[in-house]
Design an enzyme around this catalytic site. Structure first.
Site, PDB file in Angstrom:
ATOM      1  N   MET A 113      78.620  63.781 -23.960  1.00  0.00           N
ATOM      2  CA  MET A 113      77.357  64.524 -23.987  1.00  0.00           C
ATOM      3  C   MET A 113      77.372  65.606 -25.062  1.00  0.00           C
ATOM      4  O   MET A 113      76.347  65.889 -25.684  1.00  0.00           O
ATOM      5  CB  MET A 113      77.052  65.124 -22.613  1.00  0.00           C
ATOM      6  CG  MET A 113      76.805  64.084 -21.533  1.00  0.00           C
ATOM      7  SD  MET A 113      75.543  62.860 -21.951  1.00  0.00           S
ATOM      8  CE  MET A 113      74.105  63.890 -22.110  1.00  0.00           C
ATOM      9  N   ASP A 128      62.951  70.238 -38.250  1.00  0.00           N
ATOM     10  CA  ASP A 128      62.300  71.547 -38.206  1.00  0.00           C
ATOM     11  C   ASP A 128      62.226  72.185 -39.589  1.00  0.00           C
ATOM     12  O   ASP A 128      61.197  72.732 -39.977  1.00  0.00           O
ATOM     13  CB  ASP A 128      63.043  72.474 -37.241  1.00  0.00           C
ATOM     14  CG  ASP A 128      62.408  73.847 -37.170  1.00  0.00           C
ATOM     15  OD1 ASP A 128      61.191  73.929 -36.904  1.00  0.00           O
ATOM     16  OD2 ASP A 128      63.122  74.844 -37.396  1.00  0.00           O
TER      17      ASP A 128
END
Length: 157
Positions: A113, A128
């Protein structure tokens, strides 16, 4: 089929108890790609973006995110990472950037993860920083490439 470990016998979500597991060396590698317009790719590649070093900032964001995975994913354990490496590959023919993250620790649970979180946040950071010039970028192919350590041993995609 193996049962899902994050649910108890009554179907309620819980954090898996890893207290009885031995600490072993753990390693995971994940990857993902962001595709963009050729002009956007040139800004990233040549370092000409007015916001600064896109890949340098994406690398730091990926590392920071991996360290906070347990804060972002509700049932993840806090893990003391011993290494988090982020590599970029510029794919000229595709006007794309491939990011690979390698997470390592000595612990009782894996670091898949953390590697996946690093990749996703690195890619989102590129998006972004470049969205003002290219809103059509595509994030794709995010996946675990390999994991090693623990009872289940080595796995490769």
């Amino acid at each position: 089929m193996t049962r899902l470990t994050h649910f108890d016998d009554s179907g309620q979500a819980h954090m898996v108890d890893v207290g009885g597991k031995a600490a072993t060396a753990r390693r995971a590698v994940a990857e993902g790609v962001i595709r963009m317009l050729p002009a956007t790719f040139a800004l990233v590649k040549d370092g000409g973006h007015k916001k600064g070093d896109v890949l340098g900032i994406a690398r730091v964001a990926a590392i920071m995110a991996a360290k906070k995975t347990w804060d972002l994913i509700p049932l993840c354990h806090p893990i003391a990472l011993t290494r988090l490496a982020v590599e970029f590959e510029l794919l000229d023919a595709e006007s794309a950037v491939r990011i690979a993250a390698t997470a390592e620790c000595m612990g009782q649970t894996g670091v898949e993860m953390e590697a996946l979180t690093a990749v996703n946040v690195g890619l989102l950071t590129i998006y972004d920083m470049c969205k003002a010039v290219d809103r059509g970028m595509e994030i794709t192919g995010v996946r675990l490439l390999e994991k090693d350590g623990g009872k289940s041993g080595r796995w490769r995609a």
